[in-house]
Design a protein around this motif. Structure first.
Motif, short mmCIF file in Angstrom:
data_model
loop_
_atom_site.label_atom_id
_atom_site.label_comp_id
_atom_site.label_asym_id
_atom_site.label_seq_id
_atom_site.Cartn_x
_atom_site.Cartn_y
_atom_site.Cartn_z
N GLY A 1 0.79 -1.23 0.00
CA GLY A 1 0.00 0.00 0.00
C GLY A 1 0.82 1.26 0.00
O GLY A 1 0.29 2.34 -0.31
N TRP A 2 2.09 1.18 0.33
CA TRP A 2 2.95 2.35 0.31
C TRP A 2 3.38 2.65 -1.12
O TRP A 2 3.45 1.77 -1.97
N VAL A 3 3.69 3.91 -1.37
CA VAL A 3 4.13 4.37 -2.69
C VAL A 3 5.53 4.94 -2.54
O VAL A 3 5.76 5.82 -1.69
N VAL A 4 6.47 4.46 -3.35
CA VAL A 4 7.85 4.94 -3.33
C VAL A 4 8.02 5.99 -4.42
O VAL A 4 7.80 5.72 -5.60
N ASN A 5 8.39 7.20 -3.99
CA ASN A 5 8.60 8.32 -4.91
C ASN A 5 10.10 8.46 -5.15
O ASN A 5 10.85 8.91 -4.28
N LEU A 6 10.55 8.03 -6.34
CA LEU A 6 11.97 8.08 -6.64
C LEU A 6 12.46 9.50 -6.89
O LEU A 6 13.61 9.83 -6.57
N LYS A 7 11.62 10.36 -7.44
CA LYS A 7 12.05 11.72 -7.77
C LYS A 7 12.32 12.52 -6.51
O LYS A 7 13.36 13.19 -6.39
N ASP A 8 11.41 12.47 -5.56
CA ASP A 8 11.58 13.21 -4.31
C ASP A 8 12.23 12.38 -3.21
O ASP A 8 12.46 12.90 -2.11
N LYS A 9 12.49 11.10 -3.50
CA LYS A 9 13.10 10.19 -2.53
C LYS A 9 12.28 10.14 -1.25
O LYS A 9 12.79 10.33 -0.14
N LEU A 10 11.01 9.87 -1.43
CA LEU A 10 10.07 9.80 -0.32
C LEU A 10 9.27 8.51 -0.41
O LEU A 10 9.14 7.91 -1.48
N ILE A 11 8.73 8.11 0.71
CA ILE A 11 7.80 6.99 0.79
C ILE A 11 6.48 7.52 1.30
O ILE A 11 6.41 8.05 2.41
N LEU A 12 5.46 7.39 0.50
CA LEU A 12 4.13 7.89 0.86
C LEU A 12 3.35 6.78 1.54
O LEU A 12 3.14 5.71 0.97
N LYS A 13 2.93 7.04 2.78
CA LYS A 13 2.20 6.06 3.57
C LYS A 13 0.74 6.50 3.69
O LYS A 13 0.48 7.63 4.12
N PRO A 14 -0.19 5.68 3.31
CA PRO A 14 -1.61 6.06 3.44
C PRO A 14 -2.02 6.09 4.90
O PRO A 14 -1.44 5.43 5.76
N LYS A 15 -3.04 6.88 5.17
CA LYS A 15 -3.57 7.03 6.53
C LYS A 15 -4.91 6.31 6.64
O LYS A 15 -5.61 6.12 5.65
N GLY A 16 -5.26 6.00 7.86
CA GLY A 16 -6.53 5.32 8.10
C GLY A 16 -6.37 3.81 8.20
O GLY A 16 -5.30 3.24 7.94
N ASP A 17 -7.46 3.18 8.57
CA ASP A 17 -7.45 1.73 8.73
C ASP A 17 -7.96 0.98 7.50
O ASP A 17 -7.86 -0.24 7.45
N ALA A 18 -8.50 1.70 6.52
CA ALA A 18 -9.05 1.03 5.34
C ALA A 18 -7.93 0.37 4.53
O ALA A 18 -8.09 -0.73 4.01
N TRP A 19 -6.77 1.05 4.44
CA TRP A 19 -5.69 0.47 3.64
C TRP A 19 -5.11 -0.76 4.32
O TRP A 19 -4.65 -1.69 3.65
N LYS A 20 -5.12 -0.79 5.67
CA LYS A 20 -4.64 -1.96 6.37
C LYS A 20 -5.53 -3.17 6.10
O LYS A 20 -5.06 -4.29 5.93
#
Length: 349
Positions: free
Chosen positions: A321-340
């Motif tokens: 469910g996480w998204v790896v942003n190579l350009k900004d060198k970030l890892i985007l983590k979703p919030k909430g319990d729905a993604w879990k």
């Protein structure tokens, strides 16, 4: 015109026709530049070929030939041969213990960190160039020379390989990766560049559940499956009877091949000294500590060397469910319990 002056045209043509020679094949000529095709004389069949087939002209017919009729083995219903569907069967490229030890000695693999399929593929020693490759088969070639203490995750391993790794003080786990997860591991940067969320790793198919849930095979589903039923039980730390069964199999393998296994429990009871596991004390490692202020149990894999990956994780340290942003060198983590619930459910931290 002067010769025919006063003469009827019809009579003149009739007299001319009487004097000219008759038309026959000897005085008929072709047009300029034209060639006549000679007919095939004395030939049978079409276009100069024999009407009989190549098999009919053989002096000795092959076994099963029935004079041009459909052979018997083609008239019966189709029966799959012994190698039917071999091109789609699961294959596991072999990696020997000698190669693994060599990669550790040459610095291709860090033995202090868990070794999974991604780290093995990054060495470029084994190439997944076929669609029916489903992981690594660790074989026992060079087991007498293997001495590295590693925590390795492979997809297939024999009892000799398991004994060689655990005798050196390491840990081995067999785990399953679905085709989508394998395609991502082959080229992670290409997948990260798409900006898509990391999918969850699927559970093995029905025919492989028994293998990956068997403590004798060191299956990765053992700490998450209760022995009382076939349903998956939430137990991310592995505190259940299945974990005790796993260590019991480790002890059984050690007694079979003649070596001892030790447990680094830590804490006030044992300190940093390893404790030898026997049949008498194997159940004591899952009891509550005597310290009333402590509310933790001795985990089956307490140190960094024995870190287990989530059964839905593809990459170590990165949850589905996480998204790896190579350009900004970030890892985007979703919030909430729905993604879990969608990506991991009860297995998500």
């Amino acid at each position: 015109m002067s010769a025919t002056k006063g003469v009827n045209i019809s009579e003149y043509a009739l007299n001319l026709y009487k004097n000219l020679p008759k038309i026959n094949p000897t005085n008929v000529k072709l047009n300029p530049g034209e060639k006549r095709k000679r007919p095939h004389v004395g030939k049978r069949g079409h276009h100069g070929h024999s009407p009989r087939g190549a098999m009919q002209q053989l002096a000795y017919k092959f076994l099963g030939y029935e004079g041009g009729n459909t052979p018997f083995y083609k008239r019966i219903p189709i029966e799959n041969s012994y190698n039917f569907g071999h091109h789609v069967r699961r294959e596991y490229p072999s990696l020997s213990l000698y190669q693994l030890q060599l990669m550790i000695d040459t610095g291709r693999i860090d033995p202090t960190q868990p070794i999974d399929l991604l780290k093995i593929l990054n060495t470029k020693i084994i190439k997944f160039d076929r669609d029916n490759y489903y992981g690594i088969n660790l074989i026992d070639k060079g087991m007498d020379l293997f001495c590295a203490k590693v925590n390795i995750e492979v997809q297939w391993a024999s009892e000799l390989v398991i004994a060689a790794v655990e005798k050196a003080g390491g840990n081995i786990i067999t785990s399953y990766y679905d085709p989508l997860s394998l395609s991502i591991l082959k080229n992670p940067l290409n997948f990260f560049a798409k900006g898509e969320a990391i999918p969850r790793r699927l559970f093995p198919p029905k025919e492989l559940v028994d293998y990956y849930s068997n403590p004798a095979n060191r299956g990765y589903l053992v700490p998450f499956i209760s022995n009382s039923n076939s349903e998956f039980q939430v137990d991310i730390n592995g505190f259940n009877s299945a974990s005790i069964a796993l260590w019991a199999k480790k002890l059984e393998t050690a007694q079979k091949f003649g070596y001892d296994i030790y447990f680094h429990a830590g804490g006030e009871q044992t300190g940093d000294l390893p404790v030898k596991i026997t049949l008498e004390n194997i159940n004591d490692f899952w009891k509550q500590p005597t310290n009333s202020n402590s509310h933790t149990k001795y985990p089956p894999f307490p140190s960094k060397l024995f870190t287990l990956k989530n059964p839905t994780q593809i990459f170590e340290g990165i949850n589905p469910g996480w998204v790896v942003n190579l350009k900004d060198k970030l890892i985007l983590k979703p919030k909430g319990d729905a993604w879990k619930t969608f990506y991991g459910g009860m297995y998500m931290n």
